[in-house]
Design an enzyme around this catalytic site. Structure first.
Site, short mmCIF file in Angstrom:
data_model
loop_
_atom_site.label_atom_id
_atom_site.label_comp_id
_atom_site.label_asym_id
_atom_site.label_seq_id
_atom_site.Cartn_x
_atom_site.Cartn_y
_atom_site.Cartn_z
N GLU A 26 -4.18 42.06 -6.89
CA GLU A 26 -3.77 43.01 -5.85
C GLU A 26 -4.97 43.70 -5.19
O GLU A 26 -5.03 43.81 -3.96
CB GLU A 26 -2.83 44.05 -6.49
CG GLU A 26 -2.34 45.12 -5.52
CD GLU A 26 -1.40 46.12 -6.17
OE1 GLU A 26 -1.14 45.99 -7.39
OE2 GLU A 26 -0.92 47.01 -5.46
N GLU A 152 3.70 48.90 0.33
CA GLU A 152 3.67 47.62 -0.39
C GLU A 152 3.81 46.55 0.68
O GLU A 152 4.84 46.44 1.33
CB GLU A 152 4.83 47.54 -1.38
CG GLU A 152 4.91 48.69 -2.38
CD GLU A 152 4.00 48.50 -3.59
OE1 GLU A 152 3.26 47.50 -3.63
OE2 GLU A 152 4.05 49.36 -4.49
ZN ZN Z 1 -0.35 48.77 -6.44
#
Ligand code: ZN
Length: 185
Positions: A26, A152
């Protein structure tokens, strides 16, 4: 001049390395998208932007807690007008996909900003928004002194979204940038 602090959510490794999926981290995906978004904003005289991480290997903090604190503190001391934290989601089901946003309060001006950024992202990448929700417990939303949105951008556990975020960070940055400019005009 509107000052936008871009936080790339995580470090490339622990502490605070974030989610992984499809062989990707990520913190690496959000790092690259964040740098491109910062550069787009800084090419527009209406905006000034900085990122929390400025090199791919930069590690903020020595623990999860101090890593989060470093990000909020940097935005507060810079005097940002808005704080945007970039993340990738994760789910045990690889079919789950889409973007999502979190704000401290639904009455914050970060709500329409987050909605506009996810709309901009959809327009360029086709990522469908699952909505923007209040999440006052999130540290970087709670400890930032300005309106703050945590986005996100997609699911790192979904093969298509992971590949898109990895292979085409410029489209993600452009979508988010378009959402910011349309919010402010
Ligand atoms: Zn995160």
């Amino acid at each position: 001049m509107i000052k936008i602090f871009i936080d790339q959510g995580h470090n490339p490794r622990n502490p605070n390395s974030g989610a992984e999926g499809n062989g990707l981290q990520e913190g690496d995906l959000t790092y690259r998208i964040g740098i491109k978004l910062r550069d787009l904003l800084n090419s527009n005289p209406e905006f000034s932007s900085v990122t929390s991480r400025n090199t791919p290997d930069e590690i903020l903090g020595t623990s999860n807690a101090t890593s989060l604190a470093a990000r909020a503190n940097a935005a507060n001391s810079w005097g940002a007008d808005y704080f945007v934290s970039l993340h990738c989601n994760a789910a045990s089901d690889p079919a789950v996909k889409g973007s999502e946003g979190y704000v401290y309060s639904l009455s914050s001006s970060a709500l329409p900003l987050a909605q506009s950024m996810l709309q901009g992202l959809y327009n360029i990448t086709g990522t469908v928004s699952r909505g923007v929700f209040a999440r006052p417990t999130l540290y970087v939303l709670r400890k930032t002194a300005m309106p703050a949105a945590l986005l996100e951008l997609g699911f790192i556990t979904n093969p298509e979204e992971a590949a898109a975020m990895n292979n085409d960070p410029a489209s993600y940055a452009t979508g988010l940038y378009n959402g910011i400019t349309s919010f402010f005009t």
